[in-house]
Design an enzyme around this catalytic site. Structure first.
Site, PDB file in Angstrom:
ATOM      1  N   ARG A   1      -0.856   6.540  -4.596  1.00 57.90           N
ATOM      2  CA  ARG A   1      -0.250   7.840  -4.102  1.00 57.90           C
ATOM      3  C   ARG A   1       0.991   7.861  -3.594  1.00 57.90           C
ATOM      4  O   ARG A   1       1.328   7.005  -2.521  1.00 57.90           O
ATOM      5  CB  ARG A   1      -1.357   8.337  -2.960  1.00 57.90           C
ATOM      6  CG  ARG A   1      -0.924   9.482  -2.314  1.00 57.90           C
ATOM      7  CD  ARG A   1      -2.103  10.017  -1.352  1.00 57.90           C
ATOM      8  NE  ARG A   1      -1.887  11.481  -0.751  1.00 57.90           N
ATOM      9  CZ  ARG A   1      -1.099  11.659   0.046  1.00 57.90           C
ATOM     10  NH1 ARG A   1      -0.208  10.831   0.739  1.00 57.90           N
ATOM     11  NH2 ARG A   1      -0.838  12.889   0.546  1.00 57.90           N
TER      12      ARG A   1
ATOM     13  N   LYS B   1       6.200   4.871   3.867  1.00 55.18           N
ATOM     14  CA  LYS B   1       5.673   4.778   5.163  1.00 55.18           C
ATOM     15  C   LYS B   1       6.540   4.113   6.193  1.00 55.18           C
ATOM     16  O   LYS B   1       7.336   3.309   5.702  1.00 55.18           O
ATOM     17  CB  LYS B   1       4.303   4.025   5.507  1.00 55.18           C
ATOM     18  CG  LYS B   1       3.207   4.705   4.366  1.00 55.18           C
ATOM     19  CD  LYS B   1       2.542   5.976   5.449  1.00 55.18           C
ATOM     20  CE  LYS B   1       1.572   6.814   4.399  1.00 55.18           C
ATOM     21  NZ  LYS B   1       0.367   6.155   4.357  1.00 55.18           N
TER      22      LYS B   1
END
Length: 518
Positions: free
Chosen positions: A487, A452
């Protein structure tokens, strides 16, 4: 005050006698000598009903019983967790599934009992031996603020206090903070100073969960997943041309299958397939466009021999896409909007009977990073509160708590500082949710920090593919803080991180148990 109405003579009866307990307005009902009936005649009553099954398809029996209860005028508002338990009293029989639900009904106590007994009979329950095998067992634990004593019904159920398999799901239906007079009255029925919390602690409390006699489980595919035993790794398969990390790499079926094979060989437990980009400012595909991308790959992946024993989730916020994917063979629905972008999602997931991953996000991908959606006074508390409200709505729509997985939404409607707060504040999020729902606080937690932008900002790594080391660090922090599923894009490195974290947690738990035994 409650109103009471005397009905026709019958062989069982109750009258209302207001009596104040430690909680206000608890009422005691008992047998009437002349066998006339006095039933509650006013507003809806909040009730707690326990479920048990150990014959046939136990989970199907639960689903059928819940459906029949709703059709009988019992509106279910909350569900306990799901437990697989060793049989009690008569031990030479199969293991049970146990849970409990909280509901509201206009049925009087004996009408409610008659309805539950009818459901049991219609589902094949016969007399049999007491405490013996049964396809379904439905018991009234609490009825409003009342104690009830008649020749056929005793409320609270007389054996609540000795049965961990009843107390565990009962506690799940409560919050750690008492939120109503009715719940306060239920606590007052316990002989312990701390009410039901004291009764549960006396039986052993949370220390009982995970032992051979009682396991908290999540139903998935054709088995019960004891998800707390080890951290699961979810590998990401993006079929989009514009994803922030690997957009365009796996749009062909051949490349997608090859990547899935690679992730499985590296240790992925779950493959998460997404055909809709949810990066900031991503444009939205239609249902038809998303299905056109998704279904050919999903079908090819399901045909892979390597996929045996693995789970497939579909990453979508469309109920129609979820339905088609599950019909084809997907095992979970992963919804970044937690039902906020499709008003039919909760009802659809309830009908599909699959686990539902509910992620926290404000707005949609085009608005989630707006200044308004990044405004928090306490990000962990507010994420917890907003997630609980969505869980509450999902449960009211028929999605049981035992099928829900929570995701605090790292990178969605959060800036760098807020993402760090989430990563280090998972225990805080659980504890805040627990104030309102212990069941929701026990749900598996998934985190998705992989590659991210906030990791790139911290590490000065503008390219997403250069953020794998930072991902390992964030995944490690999350697991040690209580995450159960991670994840990730880079499965290999994160599988190693998961193994080390799990080993550390196992050692810590073992040391704690040894210390507590001294």
């Amino acid at each position: 005050m409650n109103l009471f109405k005397k009905l026709l003579p019958t062989k069982h009866g109750i009258i209302g006698a207001p009596k104040y307990c430690r909680a206000p307005f608890c009422v005691f009902l008992h047998s009437v000598p002349d066998h006339s009936v006095v039933e509650v005649h006013s507003r809806e009553q909040e009730v707690v009903i326990a479920l048990g099954s150990n014959v046939g398809d136990r989970l199907h029996n639960f689903n059928e019983a819940l459906l029949l209860m709703r059709k009988s005028g019992i509106h279910i508002t909350r569900h306990g967790c799901l437990y697989e338990t060793a049989p009690a009293y008569v031990t030479d029989q199969p293991r049970f599934l146990n849970s409990a639900v909280r509901a509201v009904t206009k049925l009087g106590p004996h009408e409610l009992l008659d309805s539950l007994k009818t459901i049991e009979r219609n589902m094949g329950r016969t007399g049999g031996i007491r405490y013996g095998p049964r396809p379904i067992d439905l018991d009234i634990l609490f009825y409003g603020k009342y104690r009830i004593g008649s020749d056929i019904l005793t409320v609270p159920h007389e054996r609540i206090w000795e049965r961990p398999f009843v107390m565990a799901p009962l506690m799940d239906l409560l919050g750690s903070v008492i939120d109503s007079d009715t719940v306060a009255c239920w606590h007052s029925f316990s002989s312990y100073r701390k009410g039901l919390f004291g009764s549960w602690k006396n039986l052993g409390g949370e220390s009982l969960i995970g032992k051979e006699g009682m396991k908290r489980v999540l139903p998935i595919r054709n088995h019960l997943w004891e998800w707390s035993e080890k951290t699961s790794v979810m590998g990401i398969l993006n079929l989009t041309p514009d994803s922030f990390s690997d957009g365009g790499k796996f749009v062909s079926v051949e490349n997608a299958v090859s990547h899935v094979r690679s992730m499985i060989s590296e240790g992925a437990d779950i493959i998460d397939i997404g055909a809709q980009s949810t990066r900031p400012m991503a444009s939205r595909l239609s249902v038809e466009e998303e299905l056109d991308r998704l279904i050919p790959v999903l079908e090819a992946v399901l045909e892979m021999p390597d996929i045996e024993g693995k789970l497939i989730s579909v990453d979508t916020f469309y109920s129609d896409v979820a339905a088609e994917a599950v019909k084809k063979g997907a095992h979970l629905v992963n919804d970044v909007s937690a039902g906020q972008l499709d008003p039919n999602m909760y009802k659809m997931v309830a009908s599909l009977n699959v686990p539902y991953i509910m992620m926290h996000m404000r707005g949609d991908p085009t608005t989630m990073q707006s200044s308004e959606n990044l405004e928090y006074s306490d990000v962990c508390s507010q994420v917890a509160s907003e997630l609980f409200l969505r869980v509450k709505d999902a449960e009211s729509s028929g999605v049981p708590a035992w099928r829900i997985i929570l995701d605090p939404g790292i990178g969605f409607s959060k800036n760098t500082e807020q993402n760090l707060d989430i990563l280090t504040g998972l225990p805080v999020i659980r504890s805040k949710i627990a104030k309102q729902s212990l069941a929701a606080s026990h749900a598996p937690v998934l985190i998705g920090p992989s590659r991210k932008r906030f990791l790139g900002e911290i590490c000065n790594r503008p390219a997403a593919v250069e953020r794998d080391a930072a991902t390992v660090a964030s995944v490690t922090a999350g697991i040690l803080g209580g995450a159960n599923i991670v994840r990730v894009h880079n499965v290999k490195d994160n599988v190693d991180a998961v193994k080390v974290c799990d080993a550390m947690l196992t050692k810590s738990k073992r040391t704690h148990l040894q210390t507590s035994d001294l």
